[in-house]
Scaffold this active site. Structure first.
Site, PDB file in Angstrom:
ATOM      1  N   GLU A  44      24.045   3.655   7.013  1.00 15.23           N
ATOM      2  CA  GLU A  44      25.010   3.895   8.102  1.00 15.23           C
ATOM      3  C   GLU A  44      24.703   5.145   8.914  1.00 15.23           C
ATOM      4  O   GLU A  44      24.936   5.182  10.126  1.00 15.23           O
ATOM      5  CB  GLU A  44      26.439   3.989   7.537  1.00 15.23           C
ATOM      6  N   GLY A  50      27.610  -2.141   4.294  1.00 13.77           N
ATOM      7  CA  GLY A  50      28.750  -2.893   3.770  1.00 13.77           C
ATOM      8  C   GLY A  50      28.323  -3.921   2.727  1.00 13.77           C
ATOM      9  O   GLY A  50      29.104  -4.263   1.830  1.00 13.77           O
ATOM     10  N   SER A  75      -4.878   6.094  26.350  1.00 12.67           N
ATOM     11  CA  SER A  75      -3.596   6.698  26.714  1.00 12.67           C
ATOM     12  C   SER A  75      -3.298   6.513  28.191  1.00 12.67           C
ATOM     13  O   SER A  75      -2.140   6.474  28.592  1.00 12.67           O
ATOM     14  CB  SER A  75      -3.623   8.203  26.452  1.00 12.67           C
ATOM     15  N   GLU A  88      28.074  -2.130  -0.399  1.00  9.38           N
ATOM     16  CA  GLU A  88      29.447  -1.776  -0.793  1.00  9.38           C
ATOM     17  C   GLU A  88      30.175  -2.983  -1.404  1.00  9.38           C
ATOM     18  O   GLU A  88      30.954  -2.842  -2.336  1.00  9.38           O
ATOM     19  CB  GLU A  88      30.214  -1.229   0.419  1.00  9.38           C
ATOM     20  N   ALA A 115      27.810  -4.464   7.533  1.00 12.83           N
ATOM     21  CA  ALA A 115      28.855  -4.896   8.460  1.00 12.83           C
ATOM     22  C   ALA A 115      28.173  -5.556   9.661  1.00 12.83           C
ATOM     23  O   ALA A 115      26.989  -5.333   9.902  1.00 12.83           O
ATOM     24  CB  ALA A 115      29.653  -3.685   8.910  1.00 12.83           C
TER      25      ALA A 115
HETATM   26  N1  3HC Z   1      24.859  -6.755  12.134  1.00 16.27           N
HETATM   27  C1  3HC Z   1      24.547  -7.628  13.119  1.00 16.27           C
HETATM   28  N2  3HC Z   1      23.304  -8.056  13.377  1.00 16.27           N
HETATM   29  C2  3HC Z   1      22.334  -7.578  12.586  1.00 16.27           C
HETATM   30  C3  3HC Z   1      22.582  -6.683  11.525  1.00 16.27           C
HETATM   31  C4  3HC Z   1      23.915  -6.261  11.313  1.00 16.27           C
HETATM   32  N3  3HC Z   1      24.243  -5.415  10.316  1.00 16.27           N
HETATM   33  N4  3HC Z   1      21.411  -6.398  10.907  1.00 16.27           N
HETATM   34  C5  3HC Z   1      20.463  -7.097  11.557  1.00 16.27           C
HETATM   35  N5  3HC Z   1      21.016  -7.813  12.558  1.00 16.27           N
HETATM   36  C6  3HC Z   1      20.330  -8.737  13.482  1.00 16.27           C
HETATM   37  C7  3HC Z   1      19.339  -8.017  14.361  1.00 16.27           C
HETATM   38  O1  3HC Z   1      19.953  -7.494  15.521  1.00 16.27           O
HETATM   39  C8  3HC Z   1      18.347  -9.113  14.665  1.00 16.27           C
HETATM   40  O2  3HC Z   1      18.916  -9.915  15.688  1.00 16.27           O
HETATM   41  P1  3HC Z   1      17.978 -10.618  16.767  1.00 16.27           P
HETATM   42  O3  3HC Z   1      17.066 -11.514  15.984  1.00 16.27           O
HETATM   43  O4  3HC Z   1      18.939 -11.291  17.649  1.00 16.27           O
HETATM   44  O5  3HC Z   1      17.234  -9.495  17.426  1.00 16.27           O
HETATM   45  C9  3HC Z   1      18.330  -9.944  13.382  1.00 16.27           C
HETATM   46  O6  3HC Z   1      19.539  -9.600  12.691  1.00 16.27           O
HETATM   47  C10 3HC Z   1      17.164  -9.657  12.483  1.00 16.27           C
HETATM   48  O7  3HC Z   1      17.087  -8.254  12.265  1.00 16.27           O
HETATM   49  P2  3HC Z   1      15.684  -7.502  12.174  1.00 16.27           P
HETATM   50  O8  3HC Z   1      14.824  -7.889  13.326  1.00 16.27           O
HETATM   51  O9  3HC Z   1      15.996  -6.064  11.974  1.00 16.27           O
HETATM   52  O10 3HC Z   1      15.090  -8.184  10.855  1.00 16.27           O
HETATM   53  P3  3HC Z   1      14.252  -7.534   9.686  1.00 16.27           P
HETATM   54  O11 3HC Z   1      13.963  -8.636   8.751  1.00 16.27           O
HETATM   55  O12 3HC Z   1      13.125  -6.726  10.242  1.00 16.27           O
HETATM   56  O13 3HC Z   1      15.216  -6.483   8.957  1.00 16.27           O
HETATM   57  C11 3HC Z   1      17.222  -5.680   7.936  1.00 16.27           C
HETATM   58  C12 3HC Z   1      16.353  -6.910   8.285  1.00 16.27           C
HETATM   59  C13 3HC Z   1      16.460  -4.771   6.949  1.00 16.27           C
HETATM   60  C14 3HC Z   1      18.476  -6.161   7.312  1.00 16.27           C
HETATM   61  C15 3HC Z   1      17.506  -4.871   9.225  1.00 16.27           C
HETATM   62  O14 3HC Z   1      17.987  -5.766  10.213  1.00 16.27           O
HETATM   63  C16 3HC Z   1      18.517  -3.793   9.064  1.00 16.27           C
HETATM   64  O15 3HC Z   1      18.198  -2.727   8.579  1.00 16.27           O
HETATM   65  N6  3HC Z   1      19.755  -4.048   9.522  1.00 16.27           N
HETATM   66  C17 3HC Z   1      20.766  -3.057   9.625  1.00 16.27           C
HETATM   67  C18 3HC Z   1      21.425  -2.801   8.336  1.00 16.27           C
HETATM   68  C19 3HC Z   1      22.521  -1.797   8.534  1.00 16.27           C
HETATM   69  O16 3HC Z   1      22.428  -0.854   9.274  1.00 16.27           O
HETATM   70  N7  3HC Z   1      23.614  -1.998   7.806  1.00 16.27           N
HETATM   71  C20 3HC Z   1      24.730  -1.129   7.868  1.00 16.27           C
HETATM   72  C21 3HC Z   1      25.651  -1.589   8.934  1.00 16.27           C
HETATM   73  S1  3HC Z   1      27.026  -0.481   9.151  1.00 16.27           S
HETATM   74  C22 3HC Z   1      28.036  -0.845   7.854  1.00 16.27           C
HETATM   75  O17 3HC Z   1      27.692  -1.637   7.026  1.00 16.27           O
HETATM   76  C23 3HC Z   1      29.342  -0.150   7.839  1.00 16.27           C
HETATM   77  C24 3HC Z   1      30.028  -0.297   6.539  1.00 16.27           C
HETATM   78  O18 3HC Z   1      29.783   0.811   5.745  1.00 16.27           O
HETATM   79  C25 3HC Z   1      31.498  -0.454   6.697  1.00 16.27           C
HETATM   80  P1  NAI Z   2     -11.304  11.733  18.919  1.00 17.08           P
HETATM   81  O1  NAI Z   2     -12.192  12.557  19.741  1.00 17.08           O
HETATM   82  O2  NAI Z   2     -10.585  12.378  17.777  1.00 17.08           O
HETATM   83  O3  NAI Z   2     -12.106  10.497  18.320  1.00 17.08           O
HETATM   84  C1  NAI Z   2     -12.948   9.687  19.055  1.00 17.08           C
HETATM   85  C2  NAI Z   2     -13.998   9.134  18.107  1.00 17.08           C
HETATM   86  O4  NAI Z   2     -14.729   8.121  18.769  1.00 17.08           O
HETATM   87  C3  NAI Z   2     -15.022  10.180  17.648  1.00 17.08           C
HETATM   88  O5  NAI Z   2     -14.993  10.245  16.229  1.00 17.08           O
HETATM   89  C4  NAI Z   2     -16.344   9.661  18.190  1.00 17.08           C
HETATM   90  O6  NAI Z   2     -17.423   9.912  17.308  1.00 17.08           O
HETATM   91  C5  NAI Z   2     -16.069   8.179  18.315  1.00 17.08           C
HETATM   92  N1  NAI Z   2     -16.942   7.513  19.273  1.00 17.08           N
HETATM   93  C6  NAI Z   2     -17.320   7.936  20.495  1.00 17.08           C
HETATM   94  N2  NAI Z   2     -18.115   7.015  21.076  1.00 17.08           N
HETATM   95  C7  NAI Z   2     -18.236   5.987  20.207  1.00 17.08           C
HETATM   96  C8  NAI Z   2     -18.929   4.751  20.224  1.00 17.08           C
HETATM   97  N3  NAI Z   2     -19.666   4.399  21.259  1.00 17.08           N
HETATM   98  N4  NAI Z   2     -18.809   3.924  19.163  1.00 17.08           N
HETATM   99  C9  NAI Z   2     -18.053   4.284  18.088  1.00 17.08           C
HETATM  100  N5  NAI Z   2     -17.398   5.455  18.035  1.00 17.08           N
HETATM  101  C10 NAI Z   2     -17.473   6.300  19.063  1.00 17.08           C
HETATM  102  O7  NAI Z   2     -10.272  11.056  19.923  1.00 17.08           O
HETATM  103  P2  NAI Z   2      -8.792  10.556  19.651  1.00 17.08           P
HETATM  104  O8  NAI Z   2      -7.841  11.659  19.857  1.00 17.08           O
HETATM  105  O9  NAI Z   2      -8.780   9.800  18.378  1.00 17.08           O
HETATM  106  O10 NAI Z   2      -8.575   9.554  20.877  1.00 17.08           O
HETATM  107  C11 NAI Z   2      -9.150   8.281  20.903  1.00 17.08           C
HETATM  108  C12 NAI Z   2      -8.462   7.435  21.950  1.00 17.08           C
HETATM  109  O11 NAI Z   2      -7.075   7.342  21.602  1.00 17.08           O
HETATM  110  C13 NAI Z   2      -8.505   7.983  23.355  1.00 17.08           C
HETATM  111  O12 NAI Z   2      -8.593   6.939  24.255  1.00 17.08           O
HETATM  112  C14 NAI Z   2      -7.169   8.690  23.489  1.00 17.08           C
HETATM  113  O13 NAI Z   2      -6.712   8.783  24.814  1.00 17.08           O
HETATM  114  C15 NAI Z   2      -6.284   7.772  22.695  1.00 17.08           C
HETATM  115  N6  NAI Z   2      -5.070   8.385  22.170  1.00 17.08           N
HETATM  116  C16 NAI Z   2      -5.097   9.640  21.648  1.00 17.08           C
HETATM  117  C17 NAI Z   2      -3.937  10.201  21.160  1.00 17.08           C
HETATM  118  C18 NAI Z   2      -3.930  11.569  20.547  1.00 17.08           C
HETATM  119  O14 NAI Z   2      -2.860  12.162  20.406  1.00 17.08           O
HETATM  120  N7  NAI Z   2      -5.074  12.109  20.136  1.00 17.08           N
HETATM  121  C19 NAI Z   2      -2.643   9.469  21.208  1.00 17.08           C
HETATM  122  C20 NAI Z   2      -2.766   8.120  21.712  1.00 17.08           C
HETATM  123  C21 NAI Z   2      -3.929   7.626  22.189  1.00 17.08           C
END
Ligand code: 3HC
Ligand code: NAI
Length: 702
Positions: A124, A101, A410, A104, A62
């Site tokens: 949906e 839809g 992070s 459907e 839809a």
């Molecule tokens: N209605 C209106 N616009 C839609 C839409 C929809 N159902 N589905 C996608 N669009 C639009 C998006 O908002 C986007 O617009 P934008 O470019 O302006 O941002 C554009 O289409 C492209 O969408 P995506 O970026 O998501 O493109 P992808 O290629 O990554 O994915 C898709 C395509 C898999 C079709 C994904 O868009 C999707 O999952 N859409 C939703 C499908 C959905 O939920 N359908 C059920 C609707 S509810 C229904 O059908 C009720 C019925 O049972 C009566």
């Molecule tokens: P980790 O400690 O699991 O892994 C770090 C790895 O880097 C180690 O395996 C180590 O040997 C390697 N390393 C250290 N110095 C190096 C070097 N000079 N060259 C090559 N490898 C080297 O750490 P983690 O958790 O993977 O985090 C990594 C980064 O991602 C950090 O900056 C962290 O803040 C970020 N991050 C972590 C998240 C988490 O949930 N763990 C989520 C999002 C980001």
């Protein structure tokens, strides 16, 4: 007839073509066009009609942009009746995604054929809805109840070949040209005298449903989709498909569809649908900004994050070199990747062949010379600014010109990292979430000097690896982690006030959070936050701040990894259990700080934990760190499991009313006398003007 839906007769086959980019959604014009076309076909020389779509996909559902607006005839059920009751045999020819839809529509046709690459689905539920045009009645009549319920309640797509196996499709078209293949299929049906297969004439055998099946399904779904009502209504519809004749089942479906359409949950989930797509768009970048080719990637650091990130690229066929500090660390990193793929294979979600293909795409090295030619490098070493700067200087001297250099930091300053290179324009943040191969969010961090084509490429590659991308400017913790501080802080402060850990977590889980913040702390390791706090001395001024987390670490309770933290854990099942030792510790701390413990309501728990998110979100908007309030919602839903049915923190705030949020924050400020409860200026202003964040955003954009 419109250009959007055309009809032509070729020999004895009528062809309906839908051409409504981007996804052929069922707008009023498409519905009207389909009705006109099938009506025309009744009176011409056709023996059968093929319904096909132009562009990238069959009808994807839809038209969601029409939801909530006045009804415009013809409504979809009327179009489907016309297709199903057609005196000419109708064949749907499916490519791309026949969703909602759209699927459907195909179920109202007499036969369905598809390319092997196509998918069908009823997503949906992801919009807080149920299939409202016969999907809940026709699907179980073809595939049986269990498959239909799984498909509709999960909203997950089904590959064409599988859909053929379970009876949802009749044929897979091998011909490259779908229309040619579908016309040949239609002719063959006509020539063989195939019957008009109307699904409405089938019924579901009640004996095929085990006693208690629906009750059990309801329970499971309620536990899985907390705070959502759509799964429950889907079960009711499928029950109706078993117990009622088609017409009554359709009425029941319509009634429940309308109920859901008016629900706040669906409004919130529709908000998230558009927020997700909007977040990928960078406001000041033209749509046609050029992008760089990314055909090979290097990951520096093969730890928790690096391994998961490597898998993201291998999963879409892009070769990855994992760089580690020494051979031992490298083998450990590669070993974990292999183990993770193995687990997925054992769960039946990956074939052995596919696993081998993916593993073959991941190689390892301890030498930066091996990554001289890659197109993208993502650094994921320890969270230490000096180390990161050192690595970026090395990347600068080793990598080819034009390679994108990204950091997964992070918290650290992306601009300082970029300054360690001679090419800050090529540096960007790519902040993945743990586990990186599972979590959907990718925060793309825009450095002061990040070039437009670097940003556009990062957004494109993020989408390619299946991530939901949102843009953040540089600040401590970017959008998500910066906001999280207050949420985690208050979860612990509530303990001092008299809550137990399970009371805080359960209240937030009832709201819809996947896991409460204290249990989440135990999962991530309380020592991680402890060490981070030690490094930020400015946080330790107020001794009450994060006091409980600190005490637990001092007691050797680091969370799940030591078997205890805020909770104790069953060593076998990892089930969390309250621990009287923690309750005693909390009481002692409250006495020490002379806090009078009291009963705390769920409402206060929600306000204390979520309002700091909203307040910091307002600051983030005012500082231009996030582009839009809906981007913040996207970050929270996809990165922090904030319930989509509540629409994200900023949408949630708009629904409660910013004046109420503001008043509560002022009350907490006065009660606790703490600086961190100062309301954000933007929140104060909007509350005074009686506006929402969404209105503020709309006004800014003219
Ligand atoms: N209605 C209106 N616009 C839609 C839409 C929809 N159902 N589905 C996608 N669009 C639009 C998006 O908002 C986007 O617009 P934008 O470019 O302006 O941002 C554009 O289409 C492209 O969408 P995506 O970026 O998501 O493109 P992808 O290629 O990554 O994915 C898709 C395509 C898999 C079709 C994904 O868009 C999707 O999952 N859409 C939703 C499908 C959905 O939920 N359908 C059920 C609707 S509810 C229904 O059908 C009720 C019925 O049972 C009566
Ligand atoms: P980790 O400690 O699991 O892994 C770090 C790895 O880097 C180690 O395996 C180590 O040997 C390697 N390393 C250290 N110095 C190096 C070097 N000079 N060259 C090559 N490898 C080297 O750490 P983690 O958790 O993977 O985090 C990594 C980064 O991602 C950090 O900056 C962290 O803040 C970020 N991050 C972590 C998240 C988490 O949930 N763990 C989520 C999002 C980001």
């Amino acid at each position: 007839m419109s250009d959007i839906v055309t009809y032509e007769l070729q020999g004895n086959i009528g062809i309906i073509r839908v051409n409504s980019p981007p996804v052929n959604a069922l707008s009023q014009a498409v519905r009207q066009g389909l009705l006109d076309a099938i009506t025309t076909a009744q009176a011409d020389a056709s023996d059968a009609v093929v319904l096909s779509c132009e562009g990238r996909t069959f009808i994807a559902g839809a038209d969601i942009t029409e939801f909530g607006k006045p009804r415009r005839e013809p409504m979809l059920p009327q179009v489907l009746d016309a297709l199903e009751n057609s005196s000419k045999l109708v064949v749907a020819a499916i490519h791309g995604t026949a969703f909602g839809g759209g699927f459907e529509v195909s179920l109202a046709c007499h036969y369905r054929c598809a390319l092997a690459s196509a998918q069908v689905g009823l997503p949906e539920v992801k919009l807080g809805l149920l299939p409202g045009a016969g999907g809940t009645q026709r699907t179980p009549r073809l595939s049986g109840v269990k498959f239909a319920l799984d498909m509709i309640a999960s909203g997950n797509p089904v590959a064409a070949v599988r859909a053929r196996e379970v009876g949802l499709l009749d044929a897979i078209i091998e011909d490259k040209d779908l229309l040619v293949g579908a016309m040949a299929y239609a002719k063959q049906l006509v020539e063989s005298g195939a019957p008009m297969k109307r699904i409405r004439d089938l019924s579901v055998d009640p004996q095929s449903v085990e006693p208690g099946f629906f009750e059990e399904a309801r329970k499971k779904l309620a536990a899985r989709a907390r705070g959502q009502i759509a799964p429950d209504r889907i079960v009711s519809c499928i029950e109706a498909a078993v117990a009622m004749p088609m017409d009554e089942g359709l009425l029941r479906e319509r009634e429940l569809f309308i109920e859901l359409m008016q629900s706040p949950e669906s409004a919130a989930m529709r908000h998230i649908f558009f927020a997700e797509r909007q977040a990928a768009k960078i406001k000041d970048l033209p749509k046609d900004t050029p992008t760089r080719n990314i055909n090979s990637v290097a990951i520096i650091g093969g730890g928790t994050m690096g391994g998961g990130i490597a898998m993201c690229f291998a999963n879409v066929g892009i070769p990855v070199v994992l760089v580690e500090i020494d051979d031992e660390s490298l083998q450990r990193g590669l070993g974990i990747i292999r183990k993770n793929y193995n687990i997925t294979m054992q769960k039946g979600k990956l074939t052995e062949d596919k696993m081998a293909q993916r593993l073959a795409l991941i190689s390892g090295s301890t030498d930066y010379a091996d990554i001289a030619e890659v197109d993208l490098v993502i650094e994921a070493v320890f969270e230490n600014l000096e180390l990161k700067k050192e690595i970026f200087a090395k990347l600068d001297s080793n990598c080819k010109p034009g390679a994108i250099l990204a950091t997964n930091t992070s918290y650290q300053d992306v601009d300082a990292i970029a300054a360690a290179t001679s090419r800050p324009q090529d540096v960007v943040g790519m902040h993945f979430f743990s586990p990186a191969n599972v979590m959907r969010l990718l925060e793309v961090v825009r450095g002061e000097k990040s070039a437009d084509d670097v940003l556009a490429t990062t957004m494109r590659i993020g989408k390619k690896i299946g991530k939901v991308c949102a843009l953040s400017r540089v600040c401590y913790g970017f959008i998500g982690n910066r906001m999280l501080g207050g949420y985690a802080r208050e979860a612990q402060m509530l303990l001092l006030d008299g809550c137990t850990p399970q009371q805080v977590d359960s209240a937030l889980e009832r709201f819809g959070m996947a896991m409460g913040p204290l249990a989440m702390g135990d999962l991530a390791g309380l020592d991680v936050g402890y060490k981070a706090r030690q490094a930020r001395k400015e946080l330790t001024d107020d001794p009450k701040l994060f006091r409980m987390g600190t005490r637990l670490v001092e007691m050797g309770r680091y969370g799940q990894k030591t078997g205890s933290g805020f909770y104790k854990y069953d060593p076998e099942t990892r089930r969390r259990m309250p621990d009287p030792e923690v309750d005693t510790m909390i009481r002692r701390e409250a006495e020490k700080f002379e806090v009078q413990q009291r009963e705390v309501s769920d409402e206060e728990i929600h306000a204390r934990c979520f309002f700091p998110l909203i307040n910091e979100g307002a600051r983030i908007l005012e500082e231009g760190i996030a582009q839009r309030p809906s981007d913040i919602d996207t970050v929270y839903v996809f990165g922090y499991a904030f319930p989509a049915a509540k629409g994200g923190p900023m949408y949630y705030a708009d629904q409660i009313g910013l004046d109420r949020v503001y008043a509560s924050i002022c009350e907490f400020r006065d009660r606790y006398g703490a600086d961190y409860w100062q309301p954000a200026p933007l929140l104060e202003r909007l509350a005074g003007e009686g506006k929402t964040f969404a209105q503020w955003d709309a006004e800014r954009n003219g």
